[in-house]
Design a protein around this motif. Structure first.
Motif, PDB file in Angstrom:
ATOM      1  N   GLY A  20      33.354 -23.194  12.315  1.00 56.48           N
ATOM      2  CA  GLY A  20      32.236 -23.489  11.435  1.00 56.48           C
ATOM      3  C   GLY A  20      31.405 -24.559  12.119  1.00 56.48           C
ATOM      4  N   ASN A  22      28.261 -24.776  12.953  1.00 56.55           N
ATOM      5  CA  ASN A  22      26.891 -25.037  12.526  1.00 56.55           C
ATOM      6  C   ASN A  22      26.028 -25.202  13.779  1.00 56.55           C
ATOM      7  OD1 ASN A  22      24.504 -26.088  11.124  1.00 56.55           O
ATOM      8  ND2 ASN A  22      25.860 -26.392   9.393  1.00 56.55           N
ATOM      9  N   ILE A  23      25.169 -26.212  13.845  1.00 53.68           N
ATOM     10  CA  ILE A  23      24.281 -26.344  15.010  1.00 53.68           C
ATOM     11  C   ILE A  23      24.932 -27.125  16.150  1.00 53.68           C
ATOM     12  CG2 ILE A  23      22.163 -26.067  13.669  1.00 53.68           C
ATOM     13  CD1 ILE A  23      21.805 -29.176  13.942  1.00 53.68           C
ATOM     14  N   GLU A  44      30.655 -19.889  15.029  1.00 61.43           N
ATOM     15  CA  GLU A  44      29.550 -19.965  14.080  1.00 61.43           C
ATOM     16  C   GLU A  44      29.087 -18.552  13.738  1.00 61.43           C
ATOM     17  OE1 GLU A  44      26.965 -20.453  11.461  1.00 61.43           O
ATOM     18  OE2 GLU A  44      28.045 -22.237  12.092  1.00 61.43           O
ATOM     19  N   THR A  49      21.684 -19.920  13.302  1.00 61.75           N
ATOM     20  CA  THR A  49      22.382 -21.184  13.543  1.00 61.75           C
ATOM     21  C   THR A  49      23.063 -21.166  14.916  1.00 61.75           C
ATOM     22  OG1 THR A  49      22.783 -21.267  11.164  1.00 61.75           O
ATOM     23  CG2 THR A  49      23.969 -22.848  12.507  1.00 61.75           C
ATOM     24  N   LEU A  53      22.859 -23.663  18.096  1.00 62.34           N
ATOM     25  CA  LEU A  53      24.094 -24.181  18.683  1.00 62.34           C
ATOM     26  C   LEU A  53      24.081 -23.969  20.201  1.00 62.34           C
ATOM     27  CD1 LEU A  53      27.153 -25.073  18.601  1.00 62.34           C
ATOM     28  CD2 LEU A  53      27.688 -22.693  18.051  1.00 62.34           C
ATOM     29  N   THR A  84      23.299 -17.277   2.401  1.00 59.27           N
ATOM     30  CA  THR A  84      22.858 -18.608   2.783  1.00 59.27           C
ATOM     31  C   THR A  84      21.608 -18.991   1.997  1.00 59.27           C
ATOM     32  OG1 THR A  84      22.124 -19.980   4.646  1.00 59.27           O
ATOM     33  CG2 THR A  84      21.587 -17.667   4.779  1.00 59.27           C
ATOM     34  N   HIS A  88      18.753 -24.145   3.484  1.00 54.32           N
ATOM     35  CA  HIS A  88      19.916 -24.874   3.992  1.00 54.32           C
ATOM     36  C   HIS A  88      20.878 -23.905   4.675  1.00 54.32           C
ATOM     37  CE1 HIS A  88      18.417 -27.194   0.489  1.00 54.32           C
ATOM     38  NE2 HIS A  88      18.521 -28.190   1.347  1.00 54.32           N
ATOM     39  N   GLY A  90      22.870 -24.207   6.935  1.00 62.04           N
ATOM     40  CA  GLY A  90      24.176 -24.766   7.262  1.00 62.04           C
ATOM     41  C   GLY A  90      25.196 -24.577   6.159  1.00 62.04           C
ATOM     42  N   GLN A  91      24.744 -24.151   4.970  1.00 62.14           N
ATOM     43  CA  GLN A  91      25.675 -23.942   3.855  1.00 62.14           C
ATOM     44  C   GLN A  91      26.076 -22.479   3.716  1.00 62.14           C
ATOM     45  OE1 GLN A  91      23.690 -25.575   0.430  1.00 62.14           O
ATOM     46  NE2 GLN A  91      23.790 -27.655   1.205  1.00 62.14           N
ATOM     47  N   ASP A 130      35.250 -26.113   8.887  1.00 65.12           N
ATOM     48  CA  ASP A 130      34.280 -26.276   7.815  1.00 65.12           C
ATOM     49  C   ASP A 130      33.646 -24.914   7.555  1.00 65.12           C
ATOM     50  OD1 ASP A 130      32.362 -26.957   5.996  1.00 65.12           O
ATOM     51  OD2 ASP A 130      31.313 -28.396   7.258  1.00 65.12           O
ATOM     52  N   GLU A 132      32.824 -23.561   4.354  1.00 65.76           N
ATOM     53  CA  GLU A 132      32.172 -23.406   3.057  1.00 65.76           C
ATOM     54  C   GLU A 132      32.969 -22.530   2.094  1.00 65.76           C
ATOM     55  OE1 GLU A 132      29.522 -25.158   2.192  1.00 65.76           O
ATOM     56  OE2 GLU A 132      29.322 -26.035   4.176  1.00 65.76           O
TER      57      GLU A 132
END
Length: 190
Positions: A20, A22-23, A44, A49, A53, A84, A88, A90-91, A130, A132
């Motif tokens: 997870g 993310n960026i 990811e 995203t 990354l 998503t 956001h 990233g969530q 991570d 979610e």
């Protein structure tokens, strides 16, 4: 917090898994801590995203990072829909379907398991998870990999049944759990 846990557990030549990613904040930090002889596996699932990354990895001239663009689950090779909130990214979650008061975007992604993604890594010194809400499912697909993992940090929110399940999976895998900060749990081998 998580930053401190990485700095405490990662040394040059070690292997870090960022599940997870993310960026890539922790990916880049971890890659610096393990150095050119170390290895980082960054997972990811969101294409947009993952593109950011990869750019952060390139901008930092990191040659020790491998990116896996898949959703982590208990079964590989499945197509799942990630939801998503438009504002956001990233969530993104494959568990949560709607985000309050926000436009939700659906993206089709393929699954992998941590066992499959990390099969080529002889050992994992530290892992940050991570996802979610998809942690339990990811841990179910990580039985062999967890046996080669020294320590990990993951999120578990009070009152979230998924968090309790994830903690039970990690405890059953032979880790000792301690609260790190806020919602983060640190799991280490006794």
């Amino acid at each position: 917090g998580v930053y401190g846990a990485l700095k405490k557990h990662l040394r040059p030549g070690m292997t870090f898994v960022d599940a997870g990613a993310n960026i890539g904040f922790f990916t880049v930090l971890g890659a610096g801590l393990v150095g050119p002889q170390g290895r980082v596996l960054a997972v990811e699932m969101m294409p947009v995203t993952a593109a950011v990354l990869r750019r952060h990895i390139a901008d930092n001239h990191l040659t020790n990072v491998e990116v896996v663009e898949k959703a982590l689950s208990d079964r590989p090779g499945q197509e799942v829909i990630a939801h998503t909130p438009r504002l956001h990214a990233g969530q993104a979650s494959i568990v949560v379907e709607t985000f309050e008061g926000d436009d939700t975007v659906e993206v089709r992604v393929m699954t992998s398991t941590l066992d499959e993604a990390a099969a080529h890594l002889p050992r994992i010194d530290f892992m940050k998870v991570d996802l979610e809400g998809a942690e339990t499912s990811a841990f179910d697909g990580a039985k062999a990999m967890l046996a080669r993992t020294t320590a990990l940090v993951f999120e578990s929110r009070p009152g979230d049944p998924g968090g309790a399940e994830a903690m039970a999976r990690i405890a059953a895998a032979g880790f000792t759990l301690t609260s790190l900060d806020g919602y983060n749990v640190l799991a280490t081998r006794a």
